[in-house]
Each structure stands twice: as structure tokens, then as C-alpha cells.
Design an enzyme around this catalytic site. Structure first.
Site, short mmCIF file in Angstrom:
data_model
loop_
_atom_site.label_atom_id
_atom_site.label_comp_id
_atom_site.label_asym_id
_atom_site.label_seq_id
_atom_site.Cartn_x
_atom_site.Cartn_y
_atom_site.Cartn_z
N ASP A 1 46.87 32.84 41.03
CA ASP A 1 48.04 32.02 40.64
C ASP A 1 48.92 31.66 41.83
OD1 ASP A 1 47.30 32.50 37.84
OD2 ASP A 1 48.15 34.48 38.12
N HIS B 1 43.69 26.61 37.36
CA HIS B 1 44.39 25.85 38.39
C HIS B 1 45.11 24.68 37.75
CE1 HIS B 1 41.11 27.22 41.50
NE2 HIS B 1 41.93 28.19 41.15
N LYS C 1 23.45 39.50 34.27
CA LYS C 1 22.82 38.94 35.47
C LYS C 1 22.31 40.06 36.38
CE LYS C 1 24.18 36.37 39.60
NZ LYS C 1 25.24 35.58 40.22
#
EC number: 6.3.4.4
Length: 486
Positions: free
Chosen positions: A50, A78, A203
């Protein structure tokens, strides 16, 4: 020696005797070292996220050719303001707002070999972008409805075929895991519940499915999807998964994403070694949220420091050029976890209200505190920032004095490092320097000289302590409010 100090390839003649005894000449030439090619400019968060990375990327993207995302998923947030329109990005690179930019979502080139039947809950430090397809299109459509900034986005987006897919059940698992942590330990991690941890976990266990799998053989993809879903059902019996429904929705995305998908490694290699190009890499999250170097376990699930650029995009380190660290003029953090310079008082509240410190992704209020230079030095050790962007300086305009954290003490002893252990970090006592405030509105300043003298001194103080120059200073939301120093 050739001009420019390069060595000409050396021609070597050798002889070899054939079966008939004759001697033949074999010519060969040594391979000369190839030029490094284009360099990428990297923008990274230097705190807990942020910091205003999107604004810096938006500024740099105005003359960029390619803007890349290298890690994370739609857990990032964003905000970019263009022509008074506020665009929110989570998965799309925010540089896509420039109509001349090609946006690239990278994916880590994982080992496709499957060994046995790995459990989907194994864990390992991961990188590369993970994509929730419904989230991707929803984000794009929301931004298209706000203004002209994303017109034609589908023709300007390239997705790596190696990017892993976040499924709806990953998001559901994320929620269940948070619930279990709360019940078992009395506290959770404060995740965004976007499925990021579970998909990186799958993964690492080699159970995940990638974009290339979705586009190859859908029957094989479906079988592997069902196996993964049933493994999660076994682990979490209360989990409800609409296997057929989700597969049907995924199949509907195949034709839509097909034109966007490329071999990411080859695409980037061609971009790096072709004609001169300006390539920008937009980091998500931030240094103190890195899975390896952040305030573990209250971190994200990927490498959001500079190393993640190479592993997330599949490019060599010699192609990394400028590394810009984005730093808020104070410090904020979303969720739980140690926060040494936090001001849980009227100062923190004033920072929160003036800075409108609410998470773009979660809508949660951000915790606020003074600038912590120990934390920033640590981030610089890992990332090697070549310059900084100091954002939201204007939020400090009303403070008569401003404190800056310059050292940590533990058990009344100064420590020279940023503690790895969360319990130790909770106990640190921050040593502050108190600097005079400027009590002047800085939002109209457009040059460094137009800033009040005390604000200039604040910037120089940060530079001197970190030994990194400040290249930009943010004094507002718009592009125009970013002051460039050099």
C-alpha cells in the site's frame, strides 16, 4: 580487438584424420559473449504494501513498451487516478492503462514432472503470478465501465502459459483454513481469502494446474481438476465444491483467453534481446510480506522482493536495471502481525483518516505508525534499491513534529538487524529521532524547491540514513502530484 573493446570471434583450424588416412580441415569459430540486451526497470514495495506502487508504475508506464507482473495474484491492490478517474487493479498490471503498453502476466517455469501423488497441502516458497480467471475479467470489466483507460485491454494483454490457475475452491479453502486457525490458535493470518496460499501450496506439491493445461487437452485437465478437488474434500469435509459447474465455467474461458496466451519465457527473451524497448516490472505486495524475508508467518505466499522478478518472469539477473523502492512517508500495515512503529493512538488515527488508509483489496482499515528506517534498511539490503519514491508526504502536513524510527532495542540492548522471529519483533523498543514538522499544505508543490524547508529536510534525512537517493516525492493522488527530483 574490435572497436568498443570487444574481442572478435577467433577462427580456429583443426585437422582430423579420416578413415582413408587423409587429413581434412575443420573450421570452427568460438562463440563470442552476447550483449546483455534490454534492461528491465523494477518497482517494488519497501514496507508492508500500500505504498503507492501503482502511481509510480503509472508514471513510468507512460513511455514504456511492456509492463509486467511477476508474482502474486488478485490479493494485491493498486489504485491509479487518471483524468480524475480512479482505477483499481488487483491482477492486471496497472501500466495497462497506457494504450501503447503491452501488459504481461508472468508465470514461474515449474518442473512439470509429477512424482507419485503429492498432497495438495505441501508448502514451499513460491513465485510467478497465479490467476483467478473470473476475477481477471471482472476486474477488467469494472475498470472499463469507469472510463476510457482500459479500452482494448484484451488485445494488449499477454498471459504466460506457465501461470498457475486459482480455482474457486482454492478461495473456499483459504476461508476454511483461516477459520480453523482462529478456532485452534485463537488468531488467524489475516489473509485476503483470495485463494493465494492454497494455490501456491498446490503448486509446490506439484498438484497445481496451469494455463497451458487448460488450453491443451481439456479432458486431461478435467481429470486432474477432479483429483485435486477431491483431495481438498478429503481434507475439509465441510467444503462444498461444484466440480461440474466450475469446469463448465473454465471451459467457457478457453476461447476467450487463447489469443492472450503465449510462451512467457520466449516472449520475454525476444523482448529483452530484440530492438531497444522500455520494460517495466510492477511488483505486488512488498518486501516485509515476502514469504522468505517478510515478517513470517504474517506474509504473502510469494517472493515479492527483487529475486522474484527473475524467477517469476523467467529472466536472468543481468537484465535487471534500475530497482525503485516505493516508500510511504509513514508506515502502514493491513491485518495482524508485528508492527514496531505502530501508533495505536490519536496519531495513528489522524494518519489513518488523512491518508484514507483502507485496503483496496480487503476494505480493511490499515494500521498506521511513524516511518521505520530500520525496516527500510532491511528492505534495501535485500533489494538493492537504486532510488526511492517517497509517497504521501502531504499526509504529514498537519503534524507539528514528526518522529522517525532509527534503531531497535531488545532487552535494553541495541540490535543491528531486523529480527526474523515474530515474538522478538513484538518486543522491540523503537528508538526515535524527532524532527520538526512544517504545518504547511504541500499538495500544490510541483518542484522540490516549492516544498517547505522542513519537508525538504525530512526527505534529505531519509536519504542520508538509507544512503539511497529519493527520485520522486508524492504530495497527492494524481500523476501531476509526483515531484521528480532527477
Amino acid at each position: 580487438m574490435a572497436s568498443g573493446g570487444e574481442t572478435d570471434p577467433e577462427t580456429v583450424m583443426s585437422t582430423a584424420e579420416g578413415k582413408n588416412g587423409a587429413v581434412s580441415a575443420v573450421a570452427g569459430s568460438r562463440v563470442g559473449s552476447r550483449s546483455v540486451g534490454n534492461k528491465v526497470t523494477v518497482v517494488l514495495g519497501a514496507q508492508w504494501g500500500d505504498e503507492g506502487k501503482g502511481k509510480v508504475v503509472d508514471l513510468l508506464a507512460q513511455d514504456a513498451d511492456i509492463v509486467c507482473r511477476c508474482q502474486g495474484g488478485n490479493n494485491a491492490g493498486h489504485t491509479v487516478v487518471v483524468d480524475s478517474v480512479e482505477y483499481d487493479f488487483h491482477l492486471l498490471p496497472s501500466g495497462i492503462i497506457n494504450p501503447n503498453v503491452t501488459a504481461f502476466i508472468g508465470g514461474y517455469p515449474t518442473d512439470p514432472v509429477r512424482r507419485g501423488d503429492p498432497a495438495p497441502w505441501s508448502w514451499g516458497p513460491e513465485t510467478g503470478v497465479v490467476i483467478h480467471l473470473p476475477g481477471l475479467f471482472e476486474e477488467a470489466e469494472k475498470n472499463v465501465s469507469k472510463g476510457k483507460g482500459l479500452e482494448g485491454w484484451e488485445s494488449r494483454l499477454i498471459i504466460s502459459d506457465r501461470a498457475h490457475i486459482v480455482f474457486d475452491f482454492h478461495q473456499a479453502v483459504d476461508g476454511v483454513q483461516e477459520q480453523q486457525r482462529q478456532q485452534q490458535a485463537g488468531k488467524n493470518l489475516g489473509t485476503t481469502k483470495k485463494g493465494i496460499g492454497p494455490v501456491y501450496s498446490a503448486k509446490a506439491a506439484r498438484s497445481g494446474l496451469r494455463i497451458c493445461d487448460l488450453l491443451a487437452d481439456f479432458q486431461e485437465f478435467s481429470e486432474r481438476f477432479k483429483v485435486l478437488a477431491l483431495q481438498y474434500k478429503t481434507m475439509y469435509p465441510t467444503l462444498e465444491i461444484d466440480i461440474d459447474g466450475e469446469l463448465e465455467r473454465l471451459k467457457a474461458y478457453v476461447q476467450r483467453i487463447k489469443p492472450m496466451v503465449r510462451d512467457g519465457v520466449y516472449f520475454l527473451y525476444e523482448a529483452l534481446h530484440g530492438p531497444p524497448k522500455k520494460i517495466l516490472v510492477e511488483g505486488a505486495n512488498a518486501a516485509l510480506l515476502d514469504i522468505d524475508f517478510g515478517t513470517y508467518p504474517f506474509v504473502t505466499s510469494s517472493n515479492c522482493t527483487v529475486g522474484g522478478v527473475c524467477t517469476g518472469l523467467g529472466m536472468p539477473p543481468q537484465n535487471v536495471g534500475e530497482v525503485y523502492g516505493v516508500v510511504k512517508a509513514y508506515t502502514t500495515r493491513v491485518g495482524i502481525g508485528a508492527f514496531p512503529s505502530e501508533q495505536d493512538n490519536e496519531i495513528g488515527e489522524l494518519l489513518q483518516n488523512r491518508g484514507k488508509e483502507v485496503g483496496v483489496t480487503t476494505g480493511r482499515k490499515r494500521r498506521c505508525g511513524w516511518l521505520d528506517l530500520i525496516l527500510l534498511k532491511y528492505a534495501h539490503m535485500i533489494n538493492g534499491f537504486t532510488a526511492l519514491a517517497l509517497t504521501k508526504l502531504d499526509i504529514l502536513d498537519v503534524f507539528p513534529e514528526i518522529k522517525v524510527g532509527v534503531a531497535y532495542k531488545v532487552n535494553n540492548e541495541l540490535i543491528p538487524h531486523f529480527p526474523a522471529n515474530q515474538e522478538v519483533l513484538q518486543k522491540v523498543e523503537v528508538q526515535y529521532e524527532t524532527l520538526p514538522g512544517w504545518n504547511t499544505d504541500t499538495s500544490a508543490a510541483r518542484t522540490f524547491q516549492e516544498l517547505p524547508e522542513e519537508a525538504q529536510k525530512y526527505v534529505r534525512y531519509i536519504e542520508e540514513h538509507l544512503q539511497v537517493p529519493v527520485k520522486w516525492i508524492g504530495v497527492g493522488k494524481s500523476r501531476e502530484s509526483m515531484i521528480q527530483l532527477f
